[in-house]
Design a protein around this motif. Structure first.
Motif, PDB file in Angstrom:
ATOM      1  N   PHE A   4      12.783 -10.581  92.311  1.00 42.36           N
ATOM      2  CA  PHE A   4      12.707  -9.928  93.615  1.00 42.36           C
ATOM      3  C   PHE A   4      12.646 -11.004  94.692  1.00 42.36           C
ATOM      4  N   CYS A   5      13.470 -10.873  95.724  1.00 48.01           N
ATOM      5  CA  CYS A   5      13.407 -11.827  96.830  1.00 48.01           C
ATOM      6  C   CYS A   5      13.955 -11.178  98.097  1.00 48.01           C
ATOM      7  N   TYR A   6      13.775 -11.883  99.203  1.00 52.54           N
ATOM      8  CA  TYR A   6      14.259 -11.415 100.508  1.00 52.54           C
ATOM      9  C   TYR A   6      15.252 -12.427 101.048  1.00 52.54           C
ATOM     10  N   TRP A  32      18.249  -8.420 103.559  1.00 54.52           N
ATOM     11  CA  TRP A  32      18.404  -7.782 102.257  1.00 54.52           C
ATOM     12  C   TRP A  32      17.230  -8.111 101.349  1.00 54.52           C
ATOM     13  N   PHE A  33      16.846  -7.133 100.533  1.00 53.91           N
ATOM     14  CA  PHE A  33      16.061  -7.400  99.339  1.00 53.91           C
ATOM     15  C   PHE A  33      17.043  -7.492  98.165  1.00 53.91           C
ATOM     16  N   LEU A  34      16.826  -8.455  97.290  1.00 52.52           N
ATOM     17  CA  LEU A  34      17.584  -8.531  96.040  1.00 52.52           C
ATOM     18  C   LEU A  34      16.612  -8.319  94.889  1.00 52.52           C
ATOM     19  N   THR A  35      17.015  -7.508  93.933  1.00 50.44           N
ATOM     20  CA  THR A  35      16.201  -7.372  92.729  1.00 50.44           C
ATOM     21  C   THR A  35      17.084  -7.563  91.504  1.00 50.44           C
ATOM     22  N   SER A  36      16.587  -8.357  90.578  1.00 52.19           N
ATOM     23  CA  SER A  36      17.343  -8.678  89.369  1.00 52.19           C
ATOM     24  C   SER A  36      16.579  -8.181  88.152  1.00 52.19           C
ATOM     25  N   LEU A  82      17.933 -22.679  85.740  1.00 51.50           N
ATOM     26  CA  LEU A  82      18.273 -21.704  86.757  1.00 51.50           C
ATOM     27  C   LEU A  82      19.788 -21.552  86.741  1.00 51.50           C
ATOM     28  N   TYR A  83      20.265 -20.338  86.520  1.00 50.23           N
ATOM     29  CA  TYR A  83      21.690 -20.090  86.709  1.00 50.23           C
ATOM     30  C   TYR A  83      21.931 -19.902  88.207  1.00 50.23           C
ATOM     31  N   VAL A  84      23.026 -20.459  88.692  1.00 51.00           N
ATOM     32  CA  VAL A  84      23.287 -20.475  90.131  1.00 51.00           C
ATOM     33  C   VAL A  84      24.541 -19.667  90.427  1.00 51.00           C
ATOM     34  N   PHE A  85      24.461 -18.851  91.494  1.00 48.50           N
ATOM     35  CA  PHE A  85      25.576 -18.012  91.923  1.00 48.50           C
ATOM     36  C   PHE A  85      25.812 -18.226  93.410  1.00 48.50           C
ATOM     37  N   ASP A  86      27.006 -17.868  93.855  1.00 52.16           N
ATOM     38  CA  ASP A  86      27.414 -18.079  95.239  1.00 52.16           C
ATOM     39  C   ASP A  86      26.986 -16.871  96.089  1.00 52.16           C
ATOM     40  N   PHE A  87      26.083 -17.120  97.042  1.00 51.81           N
ATOM     41  CA  PHE A  87      25.586 -16.029  97.884  1.00 51.81           C
ATOM     42  C   PHE A  87      26.698 -15.440  98.751  1.00 51.81           C
ATOM     43  N   THR A  88      27.627 -16.281  99.180  1.00 52.69           N
ATOM     44  CA  THR A  88      28.759 -15.783  99.975  1.00 52.69           C
ATOM     45  C   THR A  88      29.573 -14.776  99.173  1.00 52.69           C
ATOM     46  N   LYS A  89      29.761 -15.065  97.892  1.00 53.92           N
ATOM     47  CA  LYS A  89      30.502 -14.137  97.030  1.00 53.92           C
ATOM     48  C   LYS A  89      29.761 -12.806  96.890  1.00 53.92           C
ATOM     49  N   LEU A  90      28.437 -12.868  96.850  1.00 56.39           N
ATOM     50  CA  LEU A  90      27.677 -11.618  96.794  1.00 56.39           C
ATOM     51  C   LEU A  90      27.883 -10.804  98.070  1.00 56.39           C
ATOM     52  N   LYS A  91      27.876 -11.474  99.211  1.00 60.57           N
ATOM     53  CA  LYS A  91      28.070 -10.761 100.478  1.00 60.57           C
ATOM     54  C   LYS A  91      29.442 -10.100 100.536  1.00 60.57           C
ATOM     55  N   VAL A 101      21.269  -4.868  95.586  1.00 66.05           N
ATOM     56  CA  VAL A 101      21.074  -5.235  96.990  1.00 66.05           C
ATOM     57  C   VAL A 101      20.544  -4.020  97.746  1.00 66.05           C
ATOM     58  N   VAL A 102      19.369  -4.199  98.390  1.00 71.65           N
ATOM     59  CA  VAL A 102      18.746  -3.132  99.167  1.00 71.65           C
ATOM     60  C   VAL A 102      18.619  -3.599 100.614  1.00 71.65           C
ATOM     61  N   LYS A 103      19.084  -2.787 101.553  1.00 74.20           N
ATOM     62  CA  LYS A 103      18.955  -3.119 102.970  1.00 74.20           C
ATOM     63  C   LYS A 103      17.517  -2.879 103.401  1.00 74.20           C
ATOM     64  N   GLN A 104      16.839  -3.937 103.870  1.00 72.67           N
ATOM     65  CA  GLN A 104      15.413  -3.839 104.159  1.00 72.67           C
ATOM     66  C   GLN A 104      15.095  -2.827 105.237  1.00 72.67           C
ATOM     67  N   ASP A 105      15.851  -2.803 106.320  1.00 73.69           N
ATOM     68  CA  ASP A 105      15.477  -1.948 107.446  1.00 73.69           C
ATOM     69  C   ASP A 105      15.795  -0.475 107.231  1.00 73.69           C
ATOM     70  N   SER A 106      16.566  -0.164 106.187  1.00 70.69           N
ATOM     71  CA  SER A 106      16.896   1.241 105.919  1.00 70.69           C
ATOM     72  C   SER A 106      16.453   1.697 104.533  1.00 70.69           C
ATOM     73  N   SER A 107      16.010   0.737 103.695  1.00 75.37           N
ATOM     74  CA  SER A 107      15.622   1.019 102.306  1.00 75.37           C
ATOM     75  C   SER A 107      16.775   1.616 101.499  1.00 75.37           C
ATOM     76  N   LYS A 108      17.996   1.346 101.934  1.00 79.14           N
ATOM     77  CA  LYS A 108      19.171   1.897 101.252  1.00 79.14           C
ATOM     78  C   LYS A 108      19.730   0.877 100.262  1.00 79.14           C
ATOM     79  N   THR A 109      19.981   1.325  99.023  1.00 78.92           N
ATOM     80  CA  THR A 109      20.643   0.467  98.049  1.00 78.92           C
ATOM     81  C   THR A 109      22.122   0.380  98.411  1.00 78.92           C
ATOM     82  N   LEU A 110      22.570  -0.835  98.737  1.00 79.06           N
ATOM     83  CA  LEU A 110      23.933  -1.022  99.222  1.00 79.06           C
ATOM     84  C   LEU A 110      24.939  -1.179  98.087  1.00 79.06           C
ATOM     85  N   LYS A 111      24.541  -1.932  97.060  1.00 75.93           N
ATOM     86  CA  LYS A 111      25.481  -2.203  95.968  1.00 75.93           C
ATOM     87  C   LYS A 111      24.768  -2.957  94.865  1.00 75.93           C
ATOM     88  N   SER A 112      25.462  -3.124  93.751  1.00 74.62           N
ATOM     89  CA  SER A 112      24.985  -3.991  92.685  1.00 74.62           C
ATOM     90  C   SER A 112      26.162  -4.796  92.165  1.00 74.62           C
TER      91      SER A 112
END
Length: 347
Positions: A65-67, A73-77, A136-145, A90-101
């Motif tokens: 879990f992170c912000y 965004w909140f991210l939960t793995s 730590l496995y590393v992923f591209d945050f831009t790709k997530l966006k 991916v959860v939008k913090q200000d709306s509590s809406k799950t945007l995608k996975s």
């Protein structure tokens, strides 16, 4: 006059037995739910419901879990009990809406099916803790966006953590002051740590795991994904740490295992006893003991707490109790992430 002792039809007897069993089960179930809620009444009184934890209708088991401040965004793995690719939601913090996975992959053809015990974001990198592979496995945050719901997110590499088994990972600070932390989980018999990580603190407490702090910079060598290989500081920890995060001079440890109630331990870094330790091929690294000397508070919380986020003086705790693997949290308010007002605890 009818005889009141006349033999009752079999269906009446069966109905009475069924209703009696149903009543008994209802009483037992109500007591079960009441126990798990009333025992942490102070926690619920000081907390508010936020978003519903995503993926609970699947085989997903929440862990990390992170912000991500730049996106709000909140991210939960977590991991999947059916051994399919571990996801990030991916959860939008200000709306509590799950945007995608997205589904995590080691390469184009190899799904990442690991424990995915923790997640953190810095600059253009996402770090995922894997205690089994000691990295730590590393992923591209831009790709997530840029990703659509259900897309693959392919790893861009890994950062070795030597003999430190990262159960959780977190990032604090920004810019040149940013730091990354990895922390271990120890439980006797089934989750061990290196013998050199088991330390007796100056006041006699028996600690069994370590957390390691690294500096972060977007200018560091790309091969280390923004992480300076030289550890800045090491913390000596208690057992069963599921989450490690900081706020000011305070360190928060989320501890849990099984159906036992979780405990959030809060330490003041300025009160820590100090020493040195050799770790990750570096000698005499500063060592801080998190023990009864530096412990300033503790918060009793529902079972199965995982990683945490502190945002606007509120402590958000991820929880795995309502996933389909454990189920019981579906009946004890474990389906939602709660935000606890830390000012109510003088923090």
């Amino acid at each position: 006059m009818k005889n009141s002792n006349a033999k009752k039809p079999i269906w009446v007897k069966l109905t009475i037995i069924f209703l009696s069993i149903l009543l008994g089960l209802s009483i037992i179930f109500g007591g079960f739910v009441g126990y798990f809620k009333l025992s942490v009444k102070e926690y619920y009184d000081n907390s508010e419901r936020t978003f519903e934890i995503p993926g609970l209708s699947t085989s997903f088991v929440p862990q990390g879990f992170c912000y991500a401040k730049t996106e709000d965004w909140f991210l939960t793995s977590g991991y999947m009990t059916d051994k399919s690719a571990s996801p990030i939601y991916v959860v939008k913090q200000d709306s509590s809406k799950t945007l995608k996975s997205v589904k995590l992959y080691k390469d184009e053809d190899t799904p990442y099916t690991g424990h995915c015990g923790g997640v953190a974001v810095f600059d253009k990198y996402i770090y995922v803790a894997d205690g089994s592979d000691m990295c730590l496995y590393v992923f591209d945050f831009t790709k997530l966006k840029e990703a659509n719901d259900g897309d693959k997110l392919i790893s861009i590499g890994s950062f070795s953590t030597g003999n430190v088994k990262p159960s959780c990972v977190s990032v604090s600070g920004e810019g040149s002051s940013a730091k990354l932390y990895i922390a271990e989980f120890y439980r006797e018999k089934n989750y061990d740590t290196a013998d050199s990580h088991k330390l007796t603190t100056p006041v006699g407490d028996k600690n069994t795991a370590l957390a390691v702090q690294f500096s972060l910079s977007k200018y560091y060598n790309k091969s280390t994904f923004g992480i300076d290989k030289a550890p800045v500081r090491v913390y000596s920890l208690r057992e069963q740490v599921q989450g490690f995060t900081l706020s000011g001079n305070n360190i928060y440890l989320s501890t849990s295992y099984g159906l036992a109630f979780s405990e959030i331990f809060v330490y003041d870094v300025n009160r820590c006893s100090k020493g040195t330790i050799d770790i990750l091929d570096y000698k005499d690294v500063d060592l801080y003991y998190l023990d009864s000397t530096s412990l300033i508070n503790s918060i009793k919380a529902p079972p199965m707490s995982e990683e945490m986020v502190i945002l606007n003086k509120k402590l958000y705790i991820m929880n795995e109790s309502a996933c389909n693997k454990y189920i019981f949290g579906k009946f004890t308010d474990g389906k939602r992430c709660y935000a606890t007002d830390l000012t109510k605890y003088g923090l």
